[in-house]
Design an enzyme around this catalytic site. Sequence first.
Site, PDB file in Angstrom:
ATOM      1  N   ASP A  54       3.377  -3.508  -1.035  1.00  0.00           N
ATOM      2  CA  ASP A  54       3.551  -2.058  -1.144  1.00  0.00           C
ATOM      3  C   ASP A  54       2.314  -1.346  -0.605  1.00  0.00           C
ATOM      4  O   ASP A  54       1.204  -1.566  -1.076  1.00  0.00           O
ATOM      5  CB  ASP A  54       3.769  -1.676  -2.611  1.00  0.00           C
ATOM      6  N   TYR A  74      -2.892   5.415   1.803  1.00  0.00           N
ATOM      7  CA  TYR A  74      -3.812   4.370   1.375  1.00  0.00           C
ATOM      8  C   TYR A  74      -4.755   3.948   2.497  1.00  0.00           C
ATOM      9  O   TYR A  74      -5.724   3.217   2.252  1.00  0.00           O
ATOM     10  CB  TYR A  74      -3.052   3.117   0.903  1.00  0.00           C
ATOM     11  N   LYS A 112       4.994   4.589   2.348  1.00  0.00           N
ATOM     12  CA  LYS A 112       5.303   5.937   1.857  1.00  0.00           C
ATOM     13  C   LYS A 112       4.784   6.999   2.825  1.00  0.00           C
ATOM     14  O   LYS A 112       3.669   6.882   3.346  1.00  0.00           O
ATOM     15  CB  LYS A 112       4.653   6.156   0.485  1.00  0.00           C
ATOM     16  N   HIS A 160       6.335  10.131  -0.790  1.00  0.00           N
ATOM     17  CA  HIS A 160       5.266   9.732  -1.703  1.00  0.00           C
ATOM     18  C   HIS A 160       5.094  10.680  -2.886  1.00  0.00           C
ATOM     19  O   HIS A 160       4.816  10.252  -4.005  1.00  0.00           O
ATOM     20  CB  HIS A 160       3.949   9.633  -0.916  1.00  0.00           C
TER      21      HIS A 160
END
Length: 315
Positions: free
Chosen positions: A75, A80, A105, A138
Amino acid sequence: MNRLKKIIFFAILLIGGLCAMNAQEKTTTAGVPVVKLNNGVEMPRFGLGTFLQGSNEICKQSCLTALRAGYRHIDTAHAYYDEEGVGEAVKESGIPREEIWITSKLWPTEYGEGKTLKAIDEMLARLQTDYIDLLYVHQPVGDFVGAWKDMEKAVQMGKVRALGISNFDANDEVFNEIMEKSTIKPAVLQIECHPYAQRTEMRKKAAKYGIQVECWYPLGGAQSQGLLLRDSVITKIADNHGTSPAQIILRWHIQEGFSVIPGATKPDYIKENIQIFDFALSNDEMQQIRSLNKEQRIFNATLDDVKRMVWGTKL
């Protein structure tokens, strides 16, 4: 002699029945249970979360460690800043792409019909893949309905296999809006969920639509400073099984039917976390952990806080 034959006969029946029961639940080669989502696509219910990995290189090494340990679900997210690391690890692992479930996301700055498709193509390039297994919006901020329309187009184009909503537990309004205005319904809802915040009401809402609940911060996250891992009920159960408290918590998630994505960078923790499929918690132990619920979130930002964070973040 006849009595012995009967005992053997019933023993064979019992073993056969147990085998049949086990055969009903599909698993990966590492024993991770697989769930069939509401669109018919199958997803491993245990994976590696890559939030706060630090860099693409750190993320790559974490993912390689995980893949070698038997993980088949990773994931990530644009926010990120480690999608490239995920893509490199998948490529370098030598494992066929179709055996690895990749989730990512979209950030709200990428939302909007006519805008999101371009963002998806850029995501595919970062991940070095032709398709994403699960794609989330997200945060429930901005034009997520417009983003969803493009995400549905991406599914039709074969670029995405399943769609999900992340953090749409902010209020009833955002959840209801995506449900009412979507043609392809969300297959997965990703939210904070752990023994102290078991999210019973959100689980009921998701269940009405056959939506799989996936849990972030299953161990409480770094923010919790090990709060869950020190819980006396959990540590006692861990002692009884000869496991770590983290393994008990993750096993609880699996037996509750969740999908769970614990994050880690240290190889020992990554390997330890997946070693939860050779034991089971009893009904009493499951109930003891359920009794810990107090809907105590670790991440307590309001929707207004999230909006400020979103529009203050440039990708």
